[in-house]
Design a protein around this motif. Structure first.
Motif, PDB file in Angstrom:
ATOM      1  N   ARG A 381      70.301   0.988  39.372  1.00  0.00           N
ATOM      2  CA  ARG A 381      71.480   1.185  40.230  1.00  0.00           C
ATOM      3  C   ARG A 381      72.709   1.536  39.396  1.00  0.00           C
ATOM      4  O   ARG A 381      73.549   2.352  39.801  1.00  0.00           O
ATOM      5  N   GLU A 382      72.812   0.939  38.211  1.00  0.00           N
ATOM      6  CA  GLU A 382      73.944   1.210  37.321  1.00  0.00           C
ATOM      7  C   GLU A 382      73.939   2.673  36.868  1.00  0.00           C
ATOM      8  O   GLU A 382      74.994   3.330  36.815  1.00  0.00           O
ATOM      9  N   LEU A 383      72.761   3.205  36.537  1.00  0.00           N
ATOM     10  CA  LEU A 383      72.639   4.609  36.137  1.00  0.00           C
ATOM     11  C   LEU A 383      73.066   5.536  37.274  1.00  0.00           C
ATOM     12  O   LEU A 383      73.827   6.491  37.071  1.00  0.00           O
ATOM     13  N   ILE A 384      72.568   5.244  38.466  1.00  0.00           N
ATOM     14  CA  ILE A 384      72.849   6.104  39.620  1.00  0.00           C
ATOM     15  C   ILE A 384      74.334   6.069  39.977  1.00  0.00           C
ATOM     16  O   ILE A 384      74.948   7.098  40.279  1.00  0.00           O
ATOM     17  N   ASP A 385      74.944   4.880  39.925  1.00  0.00           N
ATOM     18  CA  ASP A 385      76.382   4.763  40.213  1.00  0.00           C
ATOM     19  C   ASP A 385      77.214   5.517  39.181  1.00  0.00           C
ATOM     20  O   ASP A 385      78.223   6.160  39.525  1.00  0.00           O
ATOM     21  N   HIS A 386      76.806   5.440  37.906  1.00  0.00           N
ATOM     22  CA  HIS A 386      77.510   6.153  36.832  1.00  0.00           C
ATOM     23  C   HIS A 386      77.493   7.651  37.102  1.00  0.00           C
ATOM     24  O   HIS A 386      78.514   8.341  37.015  1.00  0.00           O
ATOM     25  N   ALA A 387      76.301   8.176  37.428  1.00  0.00           N
ATOM     26  CA  ALA A 387      76.177   9.605  37.696  1.00  0.00           C
ATOM     27  C   ALA A 387      77.008  10.017  38.916  1.00  0.00           C
ATOM     28  O   ALA A 387      77.692  11.055  38.901  1.00  0.00           O
ATOM     29  N   ASN A 388      76.985   9.203  39.944  1.00  0.00           N
ATOM     30  CA  ASN A 388      77.711   9.525  41.180  1.00  0.00           C
ATOM     31  C   ASN A 388      79.220   9.505  40.947  1.00  0.00           C
ATOM     32  O   ASN A 388      79.958  10.382  41.415  1.00  0.00           O
TER      33      ASN A 388
END
Length: 513
Positions: A381-388
């Motif tokens: 989730r942290e990776l996806i939030d960073h990208a978003n």
């Protein structure tokens, strides 16, 4: 920074028992007292019901005390007749005259034994002795204070090479298909280096031990030279009924007999590692005997090691939130979050997870913004939030990331290729990126930052590097330009390595076409 120019490896591909390379191999095995071992195979999917088939076995033979006396043999197991080489390898694996080096080699031996067993060599291989694991050497070289236990985590071979040798050992080809023939030159070089570096690390260890005199008289008190003992005394001195000790004493006794009468044919004895023919090998010197005694170990395979374990299904329940199978597929359909049509700024931006960190550096080398996660082990989730948050496309090879239901459309792309150069071309073609020669080497490969607009003089660079980075003295009279990253302050200069890198990416990206 200019790379060092190491002596080219003496490498021989052995693909036939009738070849000069095979003759050279058999001769080298009789003259080597240290052999480094490694193996390669085609990767299998996790929980595969059988062991992988070993396609290549690397033997790095050190014929003297210097590294220029090292010869690396690559045994092409896809071509060699297994029954013809099984006995040669078995004898080398158990010869008491040869110290074997490896890095977590037990797994390799399990796969190797399975491979030979499946090809008609019923017994495969069941042991390697005497054996010294590179992790044991590394832990000794760390100089831990007395009484302080070494950390349980084992560092990778690439990390150990970086710390002890100051060189980078690329693992880019580790997961390539080693069953395909012919092997590429890159695969041959990679395989040879994997074995050769073990000898380099051992020689660092040798120099340290000799310098500090750690092993002097440490083992001779417990294992007096057998040439001064009678056969009965060898067998009885400090005798223990433990089977392990019996085998050790018997082997010492047999060695003494061989030393006095090389014409004798010593037959195999059940429960011992005695070969059936006289050996022409030279005994290990006193130093190696002491190292084997103090730091060495044996790899012994049991019956359970020779049978693949059934895959265990974990009984974890899938969460009803945050996980949805099949939402994404492997193909990119666009548009990217930086696209002007969806409110982006028009500048391609990526976030590369740990599985494609080599790709991140390659993208930076061609001037593409490729960030890394904030933490070393980020949650999905942290990776996806960073990208978003930064309107980046997340690049990964982890298929599981494609299944999270809170993914925004066109936010993640699964890289299909294994090699960094091919991954770079894949991303450039998939996202239709424009790369020019002017962009090359315009980003910091360390942190993804941009360079200052104006280059620094040598004097300015020396001042900027104080207490932070050392500039080699040999650069002071070359009138070079220096560039500094605006984010991490790392300094770069246009030396030989820079020009080689520029030419490499001109070729990889086909900018001259």
């Amino acid at each position: 920074m200019d790379p060092q120019n190491p002596t080219p490896l003496k490498t021989h591909l052995v693909s036939s028992t009738e070849s000069p390379e095979f003759t050279h191999l058999t001769s080298s095995l009789t003259r080597s007292t240290i052999i480094a071992l490694d193996a390669e195979w085609k990767p299998l999917r996790s929980h595969h019901p059988t062991y992988p088939t070993v396609s290549l076995l690397q033997l790095a033979c050190q014929l003297g005390h210097e590294l220029d006396s090292v010869v690396v043999f690559l045994l092409d197991l896809a071509s060699l007749p297994f029954p013809s080489i099984w006995e040669l390898l078995r004898d080398a694996f158990v010869s008491p005259d040869v110290l074997k080096l490896g890095f977590r080699f037990k797994q390799d031996l399990i796969y190797l034994s399975s491979t030979f067993s499946s090809m008609g060599c019923d017994s495969g291989f069941d042991r390697v002795e005497p054996y010294l694991d590179i992790t044991s050497i590394y832990q000794h070289l760390q100089q831990k204070p007395p009484g302080k236990k070494a950390p349980k985590e084992t560092k990778s071979l690439a990390t150990i090479c970086k710390e002890l040798l100051g060189t980078s050992l690329s693992k880019e080809l580790q997961c390539s298909d080693w069953s395909c023939r012919p092997l590429t030159e890159e695969q041959k070089t990679y395989a040879a280096m994997d074995a050769h570096c073990l000898l380099e690390i051992f020689n660092v260890f040798r120099e340290k031990v000799i310098k500090e005199g750690i092993l002097v008289h440490s083992s001779s008190e417990h294992h007096p030279p057998i040439v001064n003992l009678g056969l009965k005394q060898v067998l009885l001195e400090k005798f223990d009924i433990c089977n392990k000790v019996v085998r050790m004493k018997f082997r010492e006794a047999v060695d003494m007999v061989r030393a006095t009468d090389v014409s004798n044919d010593i037959s195999a004895v059940e429960g011992t590692a005695i070969v059936t023919q006289p050996r022409n090998t030279q005994p290990m010197d006193e130093f190696l005997l002491m190292v084997a005694s103090k730091y060495g170990e044996n790899i012994l395979l049991g019956e359970s090691d020779k049978k693949p374990k059934a895959a265990k299904r974990k009984g974890k329940r899938r969460s009803s939130v945050g996980y949805k199978h099949g939402q994404y597929d492997d193909d990119w359909k666009g548009p990217a979050p930086w696209d002007l049509t969806v409110g982006g700024d028009g500048h391609p931006k990526f976030l590369c997870d740990v599985m494609v960190e080599g790709l991140a550096k390659h993208l930076r080398c061609v001037g593409i913004d490729a960030a890394s996660p904030y933490s070393k082990k980020p949650e999905s989730r942290e990776l996806i939030d960073h990208a978003n948050r930064e309107k980046r496309v997340l690049l990964t090879r982890d298929a599981k990331l494609l299944r999270y239901e809170y993914l925004i459309i066109n936010q993640i792309y699964r890289v299909k290729n294994l090699l960094k150069n091919e991954q770079l071309l894949e991303v450039i073609e998939t996202f239709q990126l424009k790369v020019s020669e002017d962009q090359l080497m315009s980003r910091c490969t360390r942190c993804n930052g941009r360079f200052i607009q104006k280059p620094l003089s040598t004097e300015e660079a020396v001042e900027a590097a104080k207490g932070f980075q050392r500039i080699p003295n040999c650069l002071f009279d070359k009138n070079l330009q220096f560039w500094q990253c605006m984010d991490c302050n790392q300094l770069y200069w246009e030396g030989t390595q820079y020009h080689n890198a520029v030419q490499k990416f001109i070729d990889v990206c086909k900018l001259n076409e």
